[in-house]
Design a protein around this motif. Structure first.
Motif, PDB file in Angstrom:
ATOM      1  N   LYS A   5      84.117  53.700 -14.388  1.00 53.46           N
ATOM      2  CA  LYS A   5      84.472  55.101 -14.599  1.00 53.46           C
ATOM      3  C   LYS A   5      84.527  55.876 -13.292  1.00 53.46           C
ATOM      4  O   LYS A   5      83.720  55.670 -12.402  1.00 53.46           O
ATOM      5  CB  LYS A   5      83.470  55.764 -15.538  1.00 53.46           C
ATOM      6  CG  LYS A   5      83.539  55.248 -16.962  1.00 53.46           C
ATOM      7  CD  LYS A   5      82.619  56.013 -17.857  1.00 53.46           C
ATOM      8  CE  LYS A   5      83.323  57.313 -18.199  1.00 53.46           C
ATOM      9  NZ  LYS A   5      82.661  58.071 -19.253  1.00 53.46           N
ATOM     10  N   TRP A   6      85.497  56.784 -13.226  1.00 56.93           N
ATOM     11  CA  TRP A   6      85.625  57.683 -12.082  1.00 56.93           C
ATOM     12  C   TRP A   6      84.704  58.881 -12.293  1.00 56.93           C
ATOM     13  O   TRP A   6      84.555  59.381 -13.403  1.00 56.93           O
ATOM     14  CB  TRP A   6      87.064  58.171 -11.956  1.00 56.93           C
ATOM     15  CG  TRP A   6      87.979  57.192 -11.304  1.00 56.93           C
ATOM     16  CD1 TRP A   6      88.364  55.974 -11.780  1.00 56.93           C
ATOM     17  CD2 TRP A   6      88.633  57.364 -10.054  1.00 56.93           C
ATOM     18  NE1 TRP A   6      89.213  55.379 -10.901  1.00 56.93           N
ATOM     19  CE2 TRP A   6      89.403  56.207  -9.833  1.00 56.93           C
ATOM     20  CE3 TRP A   6      88.650  58.368  -9.109  1.00 56.93           C
ATOM     21  CZ2 TRP A   6      90.184  56.036  -8.699  1.00 56.93           C
ATOM     22  CZ3 TRP A   6      89.430  58.204  -7.975  1.00 56.93           C
ATOM     23  CH2 TRP A   6      90.175  57.049  -7.774  1.00 56.93           C
ATOM     24  N   THR A   7      84.119  59.375 -11.210  1.00 50.33           N
ATOM     25  CA  THR A   7      83.284  60.565 -11.282  1.00 50.33           C
ATOM     26  C   THR A   7      84.135  61.802 -11.010  1.00 50.33           C
ATOM     27  O   THR A   7      85.252  61.705 -10.490  1.00 50.33           O
ATOM     28  CB  THR A   7      82.146  60.516 -10.249  1.00 50.33           C
ATOM     29  OG1 THR A   7      82.722  60.521  -8.941  1.00 50.33           O
ATOM     30  CG2 THR A   7      81.278  59.277 -10.435  1.00 50.33           C
ATOM     31  N   VAL A   8      83.604  62.945 -11.349  1.00 50.61           N
ATOM     32  CA  VAL A   8      84.298  64.220 -11.106  1.00 50.61           C
ATOM     33  C   VAL A   8      84.517  64.402  -9.597  1.00 50.61           C
ATOM     34  O   VAL A   8      85.581  64.870  -9.170  1.00 50.61           O
ATOM     35  CB  VAL A   8      83.480  65.399 -11.692  1.00 50.61           C
ATOM     36  CG1 VAL A   8      84.115  66.722 -11.339  1.00 50.61           C
ATOM     37  CG2 VAL A   8      83.343  65.250 -13.197  1.00 50.61           C
ATOM     38  N   GLU A   9      83.534  64.024  -8.798  1.00 52.81           N
ATOM     39  CA  GLU A   9      83.647  64.165  -7.348  1.00 52.81           C
ATOM     40  C   GLU A   9      84.780  63.306  -6.804  1.00 52.81           C
ATOM     41  O   GLU A   9      85.519  63.737  -5.912  1.00 52.81           O
ATOM     42  CB  GLU A   9      82.327  63.789  -6.654  1.00 52.81           C
ATOM     43  CG  GLU A   9      81.170  64.728  -6.942  1.00 52.81           C
ATOM     44  CD  GLU A   9      80.496  64.464  -8.285  1.00 52.81           C
ATOM     45  OE1 GLU A   9      80.658  63.363  -8.863  1.00 52.81           O
ATOM     46  OE2 GLU A   9      79.809  65.377  -8.770  1.00 52.81           O
ATOM     47  N   GLU A  10      84.913  62.089  -7.313  1.00 50.82           N
ATOM     48  CA  GLU A  10      86.008  61.214  -6.875  1.00 50.82           C
ATOM     49  C   GLU A  10      87.363  61.797  -7.257  1.00 50.82           C
ATOM     50  O   GLU A  10      88.305  61.773  -6.464  1.00 50.82           O
ATOM     51  CB  GLU A  10      85.855  59.823  -7.489  1.00 50.82           C
ATOM     52  CG  GLU A  10      84.717  59.019  -6.919  1.00 50.82           C
ATOM     53  CD  GLU A  10      84.551  57.699  -7.637  1.00 50.82           C
ATOM     54  OE1 GLU A  10      84.389  56.677  -6.926  1.00 50.82           O
ATOM     55  OE2 GLU A  10      84.565  57.670  -8.886  1.00 50.82           O
ATOM     56  N   LYS A  16      83.878  50.492  -5.555  1.00 52.85           N
ATOM     57  CA  LYS A  16      83.350  50.914  -6.855  1.00 52.85           C
ATOM     58  C   LYS A  16      84.313  50.477  -7.939  1.00 52.85           C
ATOM     59  O   LYS A  16      85.516  50.418  -7.736  1.00 52.85           O
ATOM     60  CB  LYS A  16      83.203  52.439  -6.895  1.00 52.85           C
ATOM     61  CG  LYS A  16      82.061  52.945  -6.058  1.00 52.85           C
ATOM     62  CD  LYS A  16      81.916  54.441  -6.191  1.00 52.85           C
ATOM     63  CE  LYS A  16      81.422  54.778  -7.579  1.00 52.85           C
ATOM     64  NZ  LYS A  16      81.188  56.216  -7.758  1.00 52.85           N
TER      65      LYS A  16
END
Length: 95
Positions: free
Chosen positions: A16-21, A13
């Motif tokens: 932008k990073w997700t909150v889950e990551e 990926k």
């Protein structure tokens, strides 16, 4: 003869990073420590490059990271240290 790639770029990926990551990265580092950034993404279950994980941790997620403006005390200390030492430790491009 350059350096080998830090990871296989296929299937990773980007952006932008997700909150889950972020949660996965923080949880993994809290339980296992930083260790090897090259193997961390696979062990933590992230589809990211090790360098990306390292930079995300160091620049945004670390617990002791202070963000925002300098306090008045910190500002005064910077000015005092600059008066004492000046730019002595700044490397100049002029010989």
């Amino acid at each position: 003869m350059g350096r080998s790639a830090c990871c296989e770029k296929v299937g990773l990926k980007r952006g932008k990073w997700t909150v889950e990551e972020d949660e996965k990265l923080v949880k993994y580092i809290q339980s296992n420590g930083e260790g090897s950034w090259k193997s961390l993404p696979k062990n933590a279950g992230l589809l990211r490059c090790g360098k990306s994980c390292r930079l995300r941790w160091i620049n945004y997620l670390r617990g002791d990271l202070k963000r925002g403006y300098f306090s008045v005390k910190e500002d005064e200390m910077i000015v005092m240290l600059h008066k004492s030492f000046g730019n002595r430790f700044v490397k100049s491009s002029i010989p």
